[in-house]
Design an enzyme around this catalytic site. Structure first.
Site, PDB file in Angstrom:
ATOM      1  N   ASN A  70       0.921  -1.477  -0.276  1.00 47.56           N
ATOM      2  CA  ASN A  70      -0.125   0.439  -0.064  1.00 47.56           C
ATOM      3  C   ASN A  70       0.824   0.748   0.365  1.00 47.56           C
ATOM      4  O   ASN A  70       0.225   2.421  -0.330  1.00 47.56           O
ATOM      5  CB  ASN A  70      -1.193   0.040   1.037  1.00 47.56           C
ATOM      6  CG  ASN A  70      -0.753  -0.556   2.262  1.00 47.56           C
ATOM      7  OD1 ASN A  70       0.829  -1.670   2.316  1.00 47.56           O
ATOM      8  ND2 ASN A  70      -0.404   0.312   4.148  1.00 47.56           N
ATOM      9  N   GLN A 105      -4.668  -3.643  -2.093  1.00 42.53           N
ATOM     10  CA  GLN A 105      -3.899  -2.486  -3.126  1.00 42.53           C
ATOM     11  C   GLN A 105      -4.288  -3.412  -4.571  1.00 42.53           C
ATOM     12  O   GLN A 105      -4.293  -2.092  -5.086  1.00 42.53           O
ATOM     13  CB  GLN A 105      -2.921  -2.060  -2.823  1.00 42.53           C
ATOM     14  CG  GLN A 105      -2.988  -1.869  -0.990  1.00 42.53           C
ATOM     15  CD  GLN A 105      -3.758  -0.270  -2.110  1.00 42.53           C
ATOM     16  OE1 GLN A 105      -4.129   0.805  -2.844  1.00 42.53           O
ATOM     17  NE2 GLN A 105      -4.081   0.670  -0.514  1.00 42.53           N
ATOM     18  N   GLY A 136     -13.675  -2.782  -1.222  1.00 44.96           N
ATOM     19  CA  GLY A 136     -14.808  -2.768  -1.776  1.00 44.96           C
ATOM     20  C   GLY A 136     -14.157  -0.997  -2.450  1.00 44.96           C
ATOM     21  O   GLY A 136     -13.984  -0.236  -3.606  1.00 44.96           O
ATOM     22  N   THR A 141     -25.957  -9.807   9.262  1.00 42.08           N
ATOM     23  CA  THR A 141     -27.500  -9.390   8.002  1.00 42.08           C
ATOM     24  C   THR A 141     -26.231  -8.473   7.260  1.00 42.08           C
ATOM     25  O   THR A 141     -25.435  -7.749   7.143  1.00 42.08           O
ATOM     26  CB  THR A 141     -28.511  -8.516   8.174  1.00 42.08           C
ATOM     27  OG1 THR A 141     -28.972  -9.277   9.309  1.00 42.08           O
ATOM     28  CG2 THR A 141     -29.214  -8.696   7.152  1.00 42.08           C
ATOM     29  N   CYS A 157       4.664  11.544  11.602  1.00 37.41           N
ATOM     30  CA  CYS A 157       3.536  12.559  12.037  1.00 37.41           C
ATOM     31  C   CYS A 157       2.337  12.422  11.554  1.00 37.41           C
ATOM     32  O   CYS A 157       1.451  12.274  12.372  1.00 37.41           O
ATOM     33  CB  CYS A 157       3.926  13.826  11.849  1.00 37.41           C
ATOM     34  SG  CYS A 157       5.263  14.343  13.222  1.00 37.41           S
TER      35      CYS A 157
END
Lengths: 394, 147
Positions: free
Chosen positions: A151, A179, A200, A237, A325
């Protein structure tokens, strides 16, 4: 001022056609797919269609596709579910030092529960050596989990080869392909994987929905206990609108992959060459060619990444960094450290991840505003001051 | 994470960036590992900080706290400068996100390190001033990293 989004590895905007496909399942087709009346049956049908579509696009069987809440759940389920199911066989897991935290932190959790984890190193380009995987396998190894593409630096791993080794040794192989899916061609059979995670929202689909591919015959324990959904393996669900959206987004991504890959690779290489030719003391992180078409990751010596992002933000450019940071901790990116960058260089990284809507004009704007920003930060950096004084002495 | 308007102002328009030639005192704190290095230069005449400059490698908060710390001590006596704590720097910036509080601590330490250097050079003692928590590895790192 123009706004340019260069952070597609973080997330993407939904494709309008994906939104359109989802809308009916929020309103008129709201039924629970487990119910038996007509509006629910429609949803069951939509679920089946989505599953078929995704299976086809990945070269899988529909019964091997399991819906989850996203990449993090898929990774957690794959690793904990296999660890749990195969604990009689052994307790050793092999992964790499540059995995996403959804994999790394899950492995660390399992270590605290008595499992043993080998974190394989990577080379300077961020690739795992399949021979290292082979050497790490022991009698008690039950799982190998190596990401498809990274990534941060976009490096694509030799997945087929690692998969072949795992298959020969009879060890379950999981890949975090969050990715990669929708960006490069993926066929689960060719890749020799037993489990594959995808999400997704990384390819213009909705957030909060993902898939875990589980090859037929692989034993796995559930992560979420509950109802009999997903063949009894994942309770809850189903997120029908999300699942419909994911299937639509993947379909669009695969349809346009060839064209988009060519376009983004050209733009990526244009930006890489542009940065190299305009700014001194820079390094491209990641593999030069085995690389996602949309990933650019540079280190700029003597400066810190968050400052760079803030100044780019002021110019309307949205990007990302591996600096401490921006991670909320004191340590810079574990990926940049793993490819051998010293700490201060790991703090000075910039990640640009393209989408198909980015243009050459936007790239030109970036190449125009970036050099003065880097120079401005260098001019206030004590590290640059030391460097210049050393140059003068020589 | 959100920065206050004042932090953004001091980051975008940092005051007192630069170096002082033949300074009365210089202090460098932080290390490349944690991603922040601050260097503060002081020009002291008599008992008064006539001028102050800084250079910082670090995030937005690191730059802003350096800028604010230098603003707060400029024109002050040494005794007054000794009262500039990290809390004072933070308050003057309308606060910092929790993960950035260490930046203000670094600014206070850089200032005190520069005052310590001045005191050492001139053989004087400044009340309440402790030697900087200096670790030679840091300097080693800095020079090594710039080969």
């Amino acid at each position: 001022m123009q706004k340019i989004y260069f952070d597609h590895a973080a997330t993407t905007a939904m494709h309008p056609k994906v939104v359109e496909a989802m809308v009916p399942y929020f309103t008129e087709n709201f039924g629970n797919p487990s119910s038996i009346y007509e509006i629910a049956r429609k949803n069951k049908q939509a679920l089946d269609e989505a599953r078929d579509k995704i299976a086809k696009l990945l070269g899988a069987d529909p019964r091997e596709i399991y819906f989850t809440s996203g990449g993090t759940e898929s990774d957690n389920w794959a690793i904990k579910g296999i660890a749990n199911a195969y604990k009689e066989k052994g307790n050793h897991i092999i992964t790499s030092a540059i995995e996403h935290h959804a994999v790394l932190h899950t492995c660390e959790y399992l270590e605290s529960k008595g499992y043993e984890v080998t974190y394989l190193p990577v080379n300077e380009h961020g690739q795992v050596d399949p021979q290292d995987v082979l050497k790490a396998i022991k009698d008690n190894t039950i799982l190998i989990s190596i990401m498809y593409a990274n990534n941060e630096i976009g490096t694509i791993q030799p997945i087929e080869e690692i998969g072949r080794i795992a298959r020969e040794k009879g060890i379950v192989f999981h890949t975090d392909a969050v990715q990669a899916v929708g960006h490069i061609p993926i066929d689960v059979k060719k890749a020799n994987v037993d489990l594959l995670s995808l999400s997704g929202h990384k390819f213009h689909g909705p957030k909060g929905v993902g898939v875990l591919y589980i090859r037929k015959g692989i034993k796995i324990k559930p992560l979420l206990h509950g109802g009999a959904q997903e063949r009894g393996r994942r309770g809850g669900t189903e997120n029908v609108p999300g699942i419909v959206g994911l299937a639509k987004a993947l379909e669009i991504a695969v349809e346009n992959m060839e064209e988009n890959t060519q376009k983004m690779t050209e733009l990526r290489d244009y930006i890489i060459e542009g940065i190299k030719s305009r700014i001194d003391h820079v390094k491209l992180n990641g593999h030069p060619t085995d690389r996602l078409p949309n990933n650019i990751n540079f280190t700029f010596d003597f400066i810190e990444g968050e400052s760079l992002l803030l100044l780019l933000d002021m110019k309307g450019i949205y990007a990302s960094s591996g600096s401490a940071c921006t991670s909320g901790s004191l340590d810079p990116s574990h990926v940049l450290l793993a490819i051998g960058l010293p700490h201060e260089r790991a703090h000075g990284s910039l990640r640009i991840t393209l989408g198909d809507e980015n243009t050459k004009e936007e790239a030109d704007y970036l190449l125009e505003v970036l050099p003065p920003i880097v120079q401005r930060l260098r001019d206030m950096s004590p590290l640059y001051e030391i460097y210049k004084k050393e140059q003068n002495l020589n | 994470m959100m920065y206050s308007e004042k932090v953004m102002d001091h980051f975008m328009n940092p005051r007192n960036v630069g170096e002082i030639e033949n300074p009365s005192g210089v202090g460098t704190v932080g290390n490349p590992k944690c991603g922040d290095i601050m260097k503060i230069y002081l020009d002291i005449e008599g008992d008064v900080i006539k001028d102050v400059k800084f250079k910082t490698f670090g995030c937005g908060a690191a730059v802003a706290t350096s800028s604010m710390a230098t603003e707060l001590v400029k024109g002050k006596t040494i005794k007054e400068a000794m009262k500039i704590t990290n809390k004072a720097v933070m308050e003057a910036l309308d606060g910092l996100p929790p993960v950035k509080v260490h930046c203000s601590v670094l600014a206070e330490e850089a200032l005190q390190a520069a005052l310590w250097d001045y005191a050492q050079k001139n053989g004087i003692e400044i009340e309440g001033l402790n030697p900087p928590k200096e670790d030679h590895d840091h300097h080693h790192d800095i020079s090594e990293d710039n080969e």
